[in-house]
Write an enzyme that holds these catalytic residues in place. Structure first.
Site, PDB file in Angstrom:
ATOM      1  N   LYS A 176       4.904  19.246  -4.330  1.00 12.53           N
ATOM      2  CA  LYS A 176       5.424  19.772  -3.231  1.00 12.53           C
ATOM      3  C   LYS A 176       6.623  20.779  -3.150  1.00 12.53           C
ATOM      4  O   LYS A 176       6.285  21.794  -2.395  1.00 12.53           O
ATOM      5  CB  LYS A 176       5.426  18.350  -2.471  1.00 12.53           C
ATOM      6  CG  LYS A 176       4.666  17.584  -2.111  1.00 12.53           C
ATOM      7  CD  LYS A 176       4.815  16.036  -1.422  1.00 12.53           C
ATOM      8  CE  LYS A 176       3.845  15.178  -1.323  1.00 12.53           C
ATOM      9  NZ  LYS A 176       4.304  13.949  -1.010  1.00 12.53           N
ATOM     10  N   GLY A 223       0.620  -1.058   0.025  1.00  9.71           N
ATOM     11  CA  GLY A 223       0.105   0.336  -0.119  1.00  9.71           C
ATOM     12  C   GLY A 223       0.795   1.299  -0.043  1.00  9.71           C
ATOM     13  O   GLY A 223       0.343   2.307   0.084  1.00  9.71           O
TER      14      GLY A 223
END
EC number: 1.1.1.3
Length: 435
Positions: free
Chosen positions: A207, A189
């Protein structure tokens, strides 16, 4: 009795459900710190029937998330839908136009449309907050815009993508190659089914563009971020880096360049070699870390969980608490109209040491061809390591480390070698971060 701050939540994925659980679990503590209760007035998501681990019936459900922005009982819209455009951007615009505060974790939307949204929020007199868009639960935006507000920031850089950091540090620990570790990251994940945004550096570039705008008072220029991901990195590169005293990390770096009397904004995301003694060398797994260097404060290091329901939800709710307290500072630390339009800085004159990996055919004359190209381009070689093949005529890896010199010289050497039939694959160039 103090009136609650009423929020509407769009998106009930990992972060959205984390926000609900956090507000429910810490309701009393949050109310004391915010000075008023935080109340979830309405929610919206794609699938109403999905089990999210809490009772949805206590909240008003809206099938159309855009309706949240026009509800009279909503003070703040929390956008956790994701995506740079589409429903997320439509909701953000409508919320601000409707006089609602906006909190988002959407780094792609802010990187592409942040200036527009910030200007609209200022015009409407409402707050726009996005702490969770960069580095998850690490308060780096607040740290730069508040704690470091008195400083001229000279450079900001760091590990901005947990997926890539997990892959590189796992390759380092296990000796396994990129594709193998990526599969594990997807199974656990840490990586999406389509990991392109992460492994090709796009997520980190979003970012970095946001951090650069805040750090330097510059207009957002996501299109100017030079981006390369981690997919070209081999286990052999990790091994060679370790032998030389380095680890490999995907680093986003931004700084103002004032060389040659011209001010430019340098923004780059790509794998770097980081010396063992540097604080970023010890950032492992899915952790994020950001270094900011100011003219009076020196070096600051922000480090922590860069993703996940708990850390990211924590940053989202911290923004909501700020709004409940009445805090309305400019989204990018100064009014949008005062942000400077700084042109991208040229990179050819930048001085750095480089690691260059060549994958070549194992035959006579190849090493001489490489060294001749480096000599003709003006690249000074500090060390050269050749890792032979088990079979005669197979592939060989040659790793070169250069002395400090202009990046344009390395670029010229790669141009000279371009198309050479000695090369099995294009060379990989990674800069070396100084201690």
């Amino acid at each position: 009795m103090v009136e609650p701050l009423n929020i509407a939540l769009a998106g009930l994925g990992t972060v959205g459900t984390g926000v609900v659980r956090l507000i429910e679990t810490n309701a009393e503590l949050i109310a004391r710190r915010a000075g008023r209760p935080i109340r979830i007035a309405a929610v919206s998501a794609r699938d109403r029937t999905k089990d999210r681990g809490f009772d949805l019936s206590r909240y008003t459900w809206e099938d159309d998330p855009s309706v949240l922005a026009s509800r009279e009982d909503v003070d703040v819209v929390v956008e956790l839908v994701g995506g740079s455009d589409g429903p997320a951007l439509a909701l953000a615009r409508k919320a601000i136009a409707g006089g609602k505060g906006l909190v988002t974790a959407n780094k792609a939307m802010i990187a592409h449309h942040g200036l527009e949204l910030a200007a609209a929020a200022e015009e409407a007199g409402v707050p726009l907050k996005f702490e969770a868009a960069v580095a998850g639960g690490i308060p780096v935006i607040k740290g730069l815009s508040e704690g470091a507000a008195a400083n001229a920031i000279e450079r900001v850089y760091g590990i901005l993508n947990g997926t890539c950091n997990y892959i590189l540090s796992t390759m380092e620990d296990t000796g396994r190659d990129f594709a193998d570790v990526l599969q594990d990251a997807q199974r656990l994940g840490y990586a999406e089914a389509d990991p392109t945004f992460d492994i090709e550096g796009i997520d980190a570039a979003h970012k970095l563009a946001i951090l650069a705008a805040i750090a330097f008072g510059a207009r957002l220029r996501f299109d100017a971020v030079e981006t390369m991901g981690v997919s070209p990195v081999k286990a052999a590169d990790i091994e060679q880096a370790r032998a030389l005293g380095y680890v490999i990390r995907l680093i986003g770096m931004a700084e103002i360049d004032r060389s040659n009397g011209v001010t430019g904004l340098f923004q780059r995301v790509r794998p770097h070699l980081v010396p063992f003694g540097h604080p970023l060398a010890h950032v492992d797994g899915a952790t994020n870390a950001v270094v900011a260097e100011g003219n009076f404060m020196g070096r600051l290091l922000f480090q922590g969980a860069g993703a996940g329901d708990g850390p990211t939800a924590s940053a989202v709710v911290a923004d909501i608490i700020d709004i409940a307290r009445g805090e309305k500072r400019a989204a990018f630390s100064m009014p949008a109209g005062e942000l400077e339009a700084i042109e991208p800085a040229p990179t050819g004159h930048r001085l750095s040491r480089s690691y260059i990996r060549f994958t070549v055919h194992d035959r006579p004359g190849v090493l001489a061809e490489i060294t001749a190209a480096m000599r003709d381009a003006g690249v000074s070689i500090e060390s050269l390591i050749q890792k032979g093949s088990e079979e005669e005529g197979g592939e060989v890896i040659i790793a070169a480390v250069t002395h400090e010199g202009p990046e344009s010289a390395v670029t010229e050497a790669m141009r000279i070698l371009d198309g050479s039939d000695s090369l099995v694959a294009p060379p990989l160039v990674m800069q070396i971060i100084a201690d």
